[in-house]
Each structure stands twice: as C-alpha cells, then as structure tokens.
Motif scaffolding. Structure first.
Motif, PDB file in Angstrom:
ATOM      1  N   GLY A   8      -8.718  95.771  31.697  1.00  0.00           N
ATOM      2  CA  GLY A   8      -8.352  95.239  32.997  1.00  0.00           C
ATOM      3  C   GLY A   8      -9.095  95.878  34.154  1.00  0.00           C
ATOM      4  O   GLY A   8      -8.502  96.201  35.187  1.00  0.00           O
ATOM      5  N   ASN A   9     -10.408  96.101  33.992  1.00  0.00           N
ATOM      6  CA  ASN A   9     -11.268  96.694  35.025  1.00  0.00           C
ATOM      7  C   ASN A   9     -11.039  98.186  35.234  1.00  0.00           C
ATOM      8  O   ASN A   9     -11.573  98.766  36.179  1.00  0.00           O
ATOM      9  N   GLN A  10     -10.253  98.841  34.381  1.00  0.00           N
ATOM     10  CA  GLN A  10      -9.977 100.263  34.532  1.00  0.00           C
ATOM     11  C   GLN A  10     -10.376 101.014  33.268  1.00  0.00           C
ATOM     12  O   GLN A  10     -10.280 100.487  32.153  1.00  0.00           O
ATOM     13  N   ARG A  11     -10.797 102.265  33.460  1.00  0.00           N
ATOM     14  CA  ARG A  11     -11.128 103.116  32.324  1.00  0.00           C
ATOM     15  C   ARG A  11      -9.846 103.448  31.568  1.00  0.00           C
ATOM     16  O   ARG A  11      -8.969 104.117  32.104  1.00  0.00           O
ATOM     17  N   SER A  12      -9.739 102.973  30.363  1.00  0.00           N
ATOM     18  CA  SER A  12      -8.540 103.183  29.545  1.00  0.00           C
ATOM     19  C   SER A  12      -8.947 103.243  28.079  1.00  0.00           C
ATOM     20  O   SER A  12      -9.668 102.374  27.586  1.00  0.00           O
ATOM     21  N   GLY A  13      -8.470 104.303  27.386  1.00  0.00           N
ATOM     22  CA  GLY A  13      -8.855 104.522  25.991  1.00  0.00           C
ATOM     23  C   GLY A  13      -9.696 105.780  25.892  1.00  0.00           C
ATOM     24  O   GLY A  13      -9.443 106.766  26.594  1.00  0.00           O
ATOM     25  N   TRP A  14     -10.706 105.756  25.052  1.00  0.00           N
ATOM     26  CA  TRP A  14     -11.597 106.920  24.907  1.00  0.00           C
ATOM     27  C   TRP A  14     -12.841 106.701  25.757  1.00  0.00           C
ATOM     28  O   TRP A  14     -13.392 105.599  25.829  1.00  0.00           O
ATOM     29  N   GLY A  15     -13.301 107.785  26.394  1.00  0.00           N
ATOM     30  CA  GLY A  15     -14.517 107.653  27.183  1.00  0.00           C
ATOM     31  C   GLY A  15     -15.099 108.992  27.587  1.00  0.00           C
ATOM     32  O   GLY A  15     -14.436 110.031  27.515  1.00  0.00           O
ATOM     33  N   ARG A  16     -16.357 108.940  28.034  1.00  0.00           N
ATOM     34  CA  ARG A  16     -17.066 110.139  28.483  1.00  0.00           C
ATOM     35  C   ARG A  16     -17.592 109.887  29.884  1.00  0.00           C
ATOM     36  O   ARG A  16     -18.276 108.895  30.127  1.00  0.00           O
ATOM     37  N   MET A  17     -17.269 110.811  30.814  1.00  0.00           N
ATOM     38  CA  MET A  17     -17.681 110.676  32.199  1.00  0.00           C
ATOM     39  C   MET A  17     -18.657 111.775  32.563  1.00  0.00           C
ATOM     40  O   MET A  17     -18.360 112.966  32.393  1.00  0.00           O
ATOM     41  N   TYR A  18     -19.817 111.374  33.065  1.00  0.00           N
ATOM     42  CA  TYR A  18     -20.832 112.316  33.537  1.00  0.00           C
ATOM     43  C   TYR A  18     -20.772 112.333  35.060  1.00  0.00           C
ATOM     44  O   TYR A  18     -21.039 111.322  35.719  1.00  0.00           O
ATOM     45  N   TYR A  19     -20.404 113.477  35.630  1.00  0.00           N
ATOM     46  CA  TYR A  19     -20.279 113.600  37.078  1.00  0.00           C
ATOM     47  C   TYR A  19     -21.599 114.055  37.700  1.00  0.00           C
ATOM     48  O   TYR A  19     -22.415 114.712  37.054  1.00  0.00           O
ATOM     49  N   SER A  20     -21.767 113.741  38.980  1.00  0.00           N
ATOM     50  CA  SER A  20     -23.019 114.057  39.666  1.00  0.00           C
ATOM     51  C   SER A  20     -23.235 115.560  39.818  1.00  0.00           C
ATOM     52  O   SER A  20     -24.373 116.013  39.971  1.00  0.00           O
ATOM     53  N   ASN A  21     -22.150 116.362  39.770  1.00  0.00           N
ATOM     54  CA  ASN A  21     -22.297 117.815  39.911  1.00  0.00           C
ATOM     55  C   ASN A  21     -22.633 118.512  38.591  1.00  0.00           C
ATOM     56  O   ASN A  21     -22.759 119.735  38.552  1.00  0.00           O
ATOM     57  N   GLY A  22     -22.781 117.747  37.507  1.00  0.00           N
ATOM     58  CA  GLY A  22     -23.141 118.319  36.216  1.00  0.00           C
ATOM     59  C   GLY A  22     -21.978 118.492  35.258  1.00  0.00           C
ATOM     60  O   GLY A  22     -22.187 118.802  34.081  1.00  0.00           O
ATOM     61  N   ASP A  23     -20.746 118.290  35.709  1.00  0.00           N
ATOM     62  CA  ASP A  23     -19.574 118.390  34.834  1.00  0.00           C
ATOM     63  C   ASP A  23     -19.504 117.161  33.925  1.00  0.00           C
ATOM     64  O   ASP A  23     -19.977 116.072  34.284  1.00  0.00           O
TER      65      ASP A  23
END
Length: 241
Positions: A120-135
């Motif tokens: 439904g247009n939202q991150r839900s379930g398993w996922g990997r997020m790459y942040y701009s600060n390197g985290d």
C-alpha cells in the motif's frame, strides 16, 4: 392470409459511434484534456497491458504493466531532474491497484535508497535502507518504519541488533561499540538503554579502546539481579500505562 413481419430495430447511431471510439489493443499517443498522455495497450477503454504514462503537471513517467486503468504488475516510475534536465528513476518494482506492493527499490536521493517489501505504498515486510549519512538498516518494517527484528549498522562500524517499534529501539537488544571494544546488552525504550550489562568485547582490536577495561563483577548472581531489574522495570511501565 398475408403475413406481416416486424422490421428489426436499428441501434441508435450514438451506440455505433461509441463502439468505434472504444479503445482496445495497442494505440499510439492518447492525450487527456489536462495534457497527460499514454502510449500502450487498452482494454474496454482502459489502460491494460504494457504502456507508458506521462503526467504533464509534475513530469512523471511510468513505464510498465497496467490492469484496468491502474498500475498493476512490474513498472518503473521516473521524475524529471530540474538541475540536469534528465529523468531519474524513483521507483522500480511491483505494483497492485495503483500502489507499490511487493518487492521494489525506492530512490530518495543520490546516496539514499530502500530495497525490499512494500504494501500500500509503504515499506512493510523485510527491507534494507541505505541512508545518505552512511548508516544501513536491515530488518523488518511496518508502516514505513522499522518494526520487529532488525539491525542498524552505523557508518563508524558500530551496530545495534534487536527489537524495534515505531522506528526506534524498543525491547531487548545488543549494541556493539566496536570503536571502543565494548558490548551493551539489555532493554531499550524509545532509543534509550534503560537497563542491561556492559562488557569488554573485541577491545584489543578496537581502534579507540577505553583507557581501562571493565572490572570483573563480584555479584554472586549477576544474571538474577539483571532479571529482577528487568521485571521491575516492565512492571513499572505496565502500571504507568
């Protein structure tokens, strides 16, 4: 005796014109009144199959699958970059009912993107997020926030492994201070460590170890003391709710 026959009624001309106007199969560019246009397949006057939609207002382009007028299947959404004048990919993945659903990759910036499950247009379930600060966060999501089991690896190498709620560390978890060679394990509430144990962990390999090592605890039953503290804290939280 003469036999009279009824002449078949002819359909109104508007029905014949309407049937001819119905869009089915592949078509060249079809423009809407607001300037949007579509190139692709149709079924019963609706976008259905492979096709490309261009929105005039924001310059967005969608290329992929359609089902009865809605994005459904695999497709890519791109936006025009005002600085370069070129299109940049925003999302590539699966859609259902005109919303992101299933596996997909969303680009939030040049160095920030998410790859994983959507609903439904939202991150839900398993996922990997790459942040701009390197985290980097890898784990479970719900309603666009980390929720459940997950690991956050900071740019400096330190990491947290444990439970999350509403996008914050909540519940049992471990924080590896690899830069100092220490490990904290305990209970967290809204990103704050409430109670737990801190031990030396990989201190000899740490780039910036603490000046002194953690002395040995002389309590006869340290695990029992910690368990009692956790129980007391949880009871206090429940009474407060």
């Amino acid at each position: 005796m003469p036999i009279s026959k009824c002449r078949p009624k002819s359909e109104p001309l508007w029905k014949a014109w309407d049937q001819k106007a119905q869009k089915n199969g592949p078509r060249h560019q079809v423009f809407a009144v607001n300037g949007d246009h579509y190139v692709g397949k149709w079924k019963d006057n609706m976008k259905h199959g492979k096709g490309t939609q261009v929105w005039r207002k924001n310059g967005a382009i969608y290329e992929g699958d359609w089902k009865f007028g809605k994005r459904d299947g695999y497709g890519t959404l791109s936006l025009s970059d005002q600085e370069t004048g070129k299109y940049r990919r925003v999302y590539s993945g699966w859609w259902k009912g005109d919303k992101k659903c299933g596996y997909g990759i969303q680009f939030f910036g040049p160095k920030e993107y998410y790859e994983g499950d959507w609903c439904g247009n939202q991150r839900s379930g398993w996922g990997r997020m790459y942040y701009s600060n390197g985290d980097i966060y890898e784990g479970q999501w719900r309603n666009n926030k980390p929720e459940g089991e997950g690991m956050l690896r900071l740019k400096n190498g330190n990491r947290y492994e444990g439970n999350w709620q509403r996008g914050m560390k909540n519940g049992l978890g471990r924080f590896f201070h690899l830069d100092h060679g220490q490990l904290f394990e305990g209970l967290w509430v809204d990103n704050i460590a409430k109670c737990g144990t801190m031990i030396d962990w990989g201190r000899d390999e740490a780039p910036k170890p603490t000046q002194f090592s953690i002395p040995e605890v002389k309590i006869l039953d340290p695990d029992g003391v910690l368990a009692e503290a956790l129980a007391t804290f949880k009871k206090t939280q429940e009474e407060g709710d």
